[in-house]
Design a protein around this motif. Structure first.
Motif, mmCIF file in Angstrom:
data_model
loop_
_atom_site.group_PDB
_atom_site.id
_atom_site.type_symbol
_atom_site.label_atom_id
_atom_site.label_comp_id
_atom_site.label_asym_id
_atom_site.label_seq_id
_atom_site.Cartn_x
_atom_site.Cartn_y
_atom_site.Cartn_z
ATOM 1 N N ASN A 1 0.869 -1.172 0.000
ATOM 2 C CA ASN A 1 0.000 0.000 0.000
ATOM 3 C C ASN A 1 0.910 1.226 0.000
ATOM 4 O O ASN A 1 1.252 1.762 1.054
ATOM 5 C CB ASN A 1 -0.899 -0.009 1.238
ATOM 6 C CG ASN A 1 -1.795 1.209 1.303
ATOM 7 O OD1 ASN A 1 -1.740 2.086 0.444
ATOM 8 N ND2 ASN A 1 -2.611 1.280 2.329
ATOM 9 N N TRP A 2 1.291 1.667 -1.184
ATOM 10 C CA TRP A 2 2.263 2.752 -1.312
ATOM 11 C C TRP A 2 1.622 4.120 -1.231
ATOM 12 O O TRP A 2 2.300 5.097 -0.929
ATOM 13 C CB TRP A 2 3.044 2.593 -2.612
ATOM 14 C CG TRP A 2 3.780 1.292 -2.624
ATOM 15 C CD1 TRP A 2 3.461 0.169 -3.329
ATOM 16 C CD2 TRP A 2 4.935 0.950 -1.851
ATOM 17 N NE1 TRP A 2 4.351 -0.849 -3.045
ATOM 18 C CE2 TRP A 2 5.272 -0.395 -2.137
ATOM 19 C CE3 TRP A 2 5.732 1.649 -0.947
ATOM 20 C CZ2 TRP A 2 6.343 -1.041 -1.556
ATOM 21 C CZ3 TRP A 2 6.807 0.999 -0.360
ATOM 22 C CH2 TRP A 2 7.102 -0.327 -0.673
ATOM 23 N N LYS A 3 0.318 4.204 -1.471
ATOM 24 C CA LYS A 3 -0.313 5.526 -1.442
ATOM 25 C C LYS A 3 -0.358 6.103 -0.025
ATOM 26 O O LYS A 3 -0.358 7.320 0.141
ATOM 27 C CB LYS A 3 -1.709 5.493 -2.066
ATOM 28 C CG LYS A 3 -2.743 4.678 -1.342
ATOM 29 C CD LYS A 3 -4.080 4.726 -2.089
ATOM 30 C CE LYS A 3 -5.085 3.780 -1.520
ATOM 31 N NZ LYS A 3 -5.542 4.053 -0.197
ATOM 32 N N ASP A 4 -0.361 5.255 0.995
ATOM 33 C CA ASP A 4 -0.375 5.718 2.384
ATOM 34 C C ASP A 4 0.982 5.553 3.065
ATOM 35 O O ASP A 4 1.080 5.584 4.284
ATOM 36 C CB ASP A 4 -1.432 4.948 3.186
ATOM 37 C CG ASP A 4 -2.836 5.180 2.669
ATOM 38 O OD1 ASP A 4 -3.130 6.310 2.249
ATOM 39 O OD2 ASP A 4 -3.637 4.219 2.684
ATOM 40 N N TYR B 1 2.964 5.438 7.556
ATOM 41 C CA TYR B 1 3.674 4.415 8.330
ATOM 42 C C TYR B 1 5.174 4.445 8.131
ATOM 43 O O TYR B 1 5.893 3.570 8.585
ATOM 44 C CB TYR B 1 3.111 3.005 8.099
ATOM 45 C CG TYR B 1 2.656 2.675 6.721
ATOM 46 C CD1 TYR B 1 1.310 2.783 6.380
ATOM 47 C CD2 TYR B 1 3.548 2.248 5.758
ATOM 48 C CE1 TYR B 1 0.884 2.486 5.105
ATOM 49 C CE2 TYR B 1 3.120 1.944 4.481
ATOM 50 C CZ TYR B 1 1.786 2.069 4.173
ATOM 51 O OH TYR B 1 1.364 1.780 2.917
ATOM 52 N N TYR B 2 5.671 5.493 7.498
ATOM 53 C CA TYR B 2 7.106 5.682 7.353
ATOM 54 C C TYR B 2 7.816 5.728 8.723
ATOM 55 O O TYR B 2 8.887 5.133 8.875
ATOM 56 C CB TYR B 2 7.370 6.950 6.538
ATOM 57 C CG TYR B 2 8.827 7.258 6.330
ATOM 58 C CD1 TYR B 2 9.626 6.439 5.538
ATOM 59 C CD2 TYR B 2 9.409 8.382 6.922
ATOM 60 C CE1 TYR B 2 10.961 6.732 5.335
ATOM 61 C CE2 TYR B 2 10.741 8.672 6.720
ATOM 62 C CZ TYR B 2 11.520 7.851 5.934
ATOM 63 O OH TYR B 2 12.838 8.126 5.740
ATOM 64 N N PRO B 3 7.248 6.393 9.749
ATOM 65 C CA PRO B 3 7.910 6.364 11.061
ATOM 66 C C PRO B 3 8.080 4.943 11.610
ATOM 67 O O PRO B 3 9.084 4.643 12.266
ATOM 68 C CB PRO B 3 6.991 7.194 11.966
ATOM 69 C CG PRO B 3 6.278 8.113 11.023
ATOM 70 C CD PRO B 3 6.089 7.302 9.758
ATOM 71 N N ILE C 1 6.694 -3.398 5.774
ATOM 72 C CA ILE C 1 5.857 -2.347 6.367
ATOM 73 C C ILE C 1 4.762 -1.923 5.397
ATOM 74 O O ILE C 1 3.613 -1.722 5.795
ATOM 75 C CB ILE C 1 6.720 -1.150 6.818
ATOM 76 C CG1 ILE C 1 7.637 -1.549 7.978
ATOM 77 C CG2 ILE C 1 5.861 0.051 7.197
ATOM 78 C CD1 ILE C 1 6.927 -2.012 9.236
ATOM 79 N N ALA C 2 5.088 -1.807 4.103
ATOM 80 C CA ALA C 2 4.087 -1.388 3.111
ATOM 81 C C ALA C 2 2.941 -2.391 3.002
ATOM 82 O O ALA C 2 1.805 -2.015 2.720
ATOM 83 C CB ALA C 2 4.740 -1.188 1.752
ATOM 84 N N ARG D 1 -1.785 -2.927 4.973
ATOM 85 C CA ARG D 1 -3.008 -3.737 4.803
ATOM 86 C C ARG D 1 -3.477 -4.324 6.131
ATOM 87 O O ARG D 1 -4.112 -5.373 6.170
ATOM 88 C CB ARG D 1 -2.749 -4.853 3.796
ATOM 89 C CG ARG D 1 -2.418 -4.341 2.419
ATOM 90 C CD ARG D 1 -2.323 -5.469 1.423
ATOM 91 N NE ARG D 1 -2.167 -4.965 0.084
ATOM 92 C CZ ARG D 1 -3.180 -4.564 -0.702
ATOM 93 N NH1 ARG D 1 -4.407 -4.630 -0.271
ATOM 94 N NH2 ARG D 1 -2.945 -4.129 -1.923
ATOM 95 N N LEU D 2 -3.135 -3.656 7.221
ATOM 96 C CA LEU D 2 -3.471 -4.132 8.561
ATOM 97 C C LEU D 2 -4.982 -4.260 8.747
ATOM 98 O O LEU D 2 -5.714 -3.285 8.547
ATOM 99 C CB LEU D 2 -2.893 -3.153 9.588
ATOM 100 C CG LEU D 2 -2.969 -3.538 11.050
ATOM 101 C CD1 LEU D 2 -2.119 -4.773 11.328
ATOM 102 C CD2 LEU D 2 -2.478 -2.368 11.908
#
Length: 174
Positions: free
Chosen positions: A18-21, A25-27, A81-82, A87-88
């Motif tokens: 999920n690269w658009k968000d 979640y980068y941190p 992470i992506a 997709r959690l």
């Protein structure tokens, strides 16, 4: 072989990430990478595991433990992470299943890496610890994503407990 694993992760990231968000979640990606860098630094002279090349191609690229670890951080962790956070699932049981699935994915790749000699265990670490650590790690990644300060607070005693349990000598620390 490590290059095949990293290419597989890159493909899965392209397909399912999920690269658009990503910036939300980068941190948590940085938290994940900092945790591994910290373990690499603290356990430099007392490794729990070590990565090695198993093919002449890997040897020709002069891949050593450090280069393999950095490659995993850059590609595998970013993709993880992506997909994992990106997709959690929303519900509690969905998250439990998601953690178990990702613990299994990491367990499968780490177990295979160990079987083919690409990863060796040291100082009391073994595959069972890999599974337990991954279970804890994926749980803490969710906690960090929801509450970064709590993620850091939970991580400190985990690090201390692991260092005590595995008898990491003070002399091994720089």
């Amino acid at each position: 072989m490590i290059l095949i694993f990293l290419l597989a992760y890159a493909f899965l990231g392209w397909k399912f990430g999920n690269w658009k968000d990503f910036y939300s979640y980068y941190p948590t990606l940085l938290f994940f990478i900092i945790g591994d860098l910290l373990s690499q630094f603290l356990l430099f002279d007392y490794s729990m595991w070590e990565f090695r090349t198993v093919t002449p191609f890997g040897d020709s690229l002069h891949l050593n433990h450090t280069m393999i670890s950095l490659g995993k951080m850059a590609i595998q962790y970013t993709v993880t992470i992506a997909i994992f956070i990106g997709r959690l699932p929303a519900g509690f049981w969905g998250r439990v299943g998601w953690i178990l699935l990702w613990t299994g994915i990491y367990g499968l790749t780490e177990g295979l890496s160990h079987l083919i000699g690409m990863m060796t265990y040291h100082n009391g670490w073994h595959f069972g610890w890999d599974l337990l650590f991954n279970l804890m790690m994926f749980t803490v990644l969710i906690v960090h994503h929801k509450n970064p300060l709590l993620g850091w607070i939970i991580s400190i005693p985990i690090i201390l407990i692991l260092m005590i349990h595995f008898h990491v000598p003070y002399s091994a620390l720089k």
